[in-house]
Design a protein around this motif. Structure first.
Motif, mmCIF file in Angstrom:
data_model
loop_
_atom_site.group_PDB
_atom_site.id
_atom_site.type_symbol
_atom_site.label_atom_id
_atom_site.label_comp_id
_atom_site.label_asym_id
_atom_site.label_seq_id
_atom_site.Cartn_x
_atom_site.Cartn_y
_atom_site.Cartn_z
ATOM 1 N N SER A 96 -0.287 9.667 5.484
ATOM 2 C CA SER A 96 -0.282 8.221 5.681
ATOM 3 C C SER A 96 -0.578 7.892 7.137
ATOM 4 N N LEU A 122 0.914 4.260 -2.678
ATOM 5 C CA LEU A 122 0.671 5.614 -2.180
ATOM 6 C C LEU A 122 1.548 6.641 -2.881
ATOM 7 N N LEU A 162 -7.224 4.289 0.116
ATOM 8 C CA LEU A 162 -5.986 4.744 -0.496
ATOM 9 C C LEU A 162 -6.389 5.493 -1.756
ATOM 10 N N HIS A 197 0.831 -1.201 0.000
ATOM 11 C CA HIS A 197 0.000 0.000 0.000
ATOM 12 C C HIS A 197 0.868 1.254 0.000
ATOM 13 N N TYR A 254 -3.491 7.611 2.541
ATOM 14 C CA TYR A 254 -3.633 6.201 2.928
ATOM 15 C C TYR A 254 -4.046 6.233 4.389
#
Length: 210
Positions: free
Chosen positions: A107, A31, A204, A27, A136
């Motif tokens: 994030s 990102l 995301l 992920h 994210y």
């Protein structure tokens, strides 16, 4: 304003490694994939995103308010594939000039900022027109049952144990309300197996400052 969560910082440093092994590293790659130019990463933590920045990024300003996490971040910065400058600062008051960033990366940070609207206004301020907001985050559940679990968690021990984290925030709605246009959005559960906990629903995506 000082931000100090020493116990959480130690736990998070270990947990983030386990999360990456469970799939979060993929992920993180998504990102930041395709980013270019100057990037501001807000709440950069212990630097787990840094190895994934592409060479088209000319520099990252990694902002982290927690001193223990910032020390780990500073130690990780020299090994990053792109130039990284580590800075102390809050999401609500970024030490970055207006319209100076091509992208802002968020994030797993909007769950814990005291005021999402203020933090997103700051992200908008430092972005150039047309710049990208990459996010994210874990977010409010889409199902009523898990939303009830999230509300109970947020009203009891979760924020206390997790440095102010809240599980039931509608972060995508907040991004839109801040004036961003969401152009990509993926919703998923993490970890992908097992009984979903309060922080299981994730998003995301990419938004643009018009």
């Amino acid at each position: 304003m000082a931000v100090s969560h020493p116990i959480f910082a130690r736990v998070f440093a270990r947990a983030s490694v386990a999360m990456d092994r469970a799939g979060a590293a993929a992920h993180r790659r998504r990102l930041v994939a395709g980013l270019r130019g100057r990037v501001v990463e807000v709440g950069a933590g212990n630097g787990r995103n840094l190895p994934h920045y592409p060479p088209t990024v000319t520099g990252v300003v990694a902002v982290e308010p927690e001193p223990r996490l910032r020390a780990v971040l500073r130690a990780a910065a020299p090994d990053a594939p792109v130039p990284v400058t580590v800075a102390a600062g809050l999401a609500e008051a970024l030490p970055v000039a207006d319209a100076s960033a091509d992208a802002v990366v968020l994030s797993l940070v909007l769950c814990s900022v005291p005021d999402q609207a203020v933090a997103l206004r700051e992200a908008r301020r430092v972005l150039q027109p047309g710049g990208q907001l990459r996010f994210y985050e874990h977010v409010v559940a889409e199902t009523p049952g898990l939303r009830r679990v999230q509300r109970v968690a947020d009203a009891t021990l979760w924020p206390l144990c997790c440095a102010g984290c809240h599980t039931a925030r509608d972060t995508v709605a907040a991004i839109r309300a801040a004036g961003f246009t969401v152009v990509e959005l993926d919703r998923f559960r993490f970890p992908p197996t097992g009984v979903p906990g309060p922080a299981a629903p994730h998003v995301l995506g990419t938004a643009v400052r018009p």
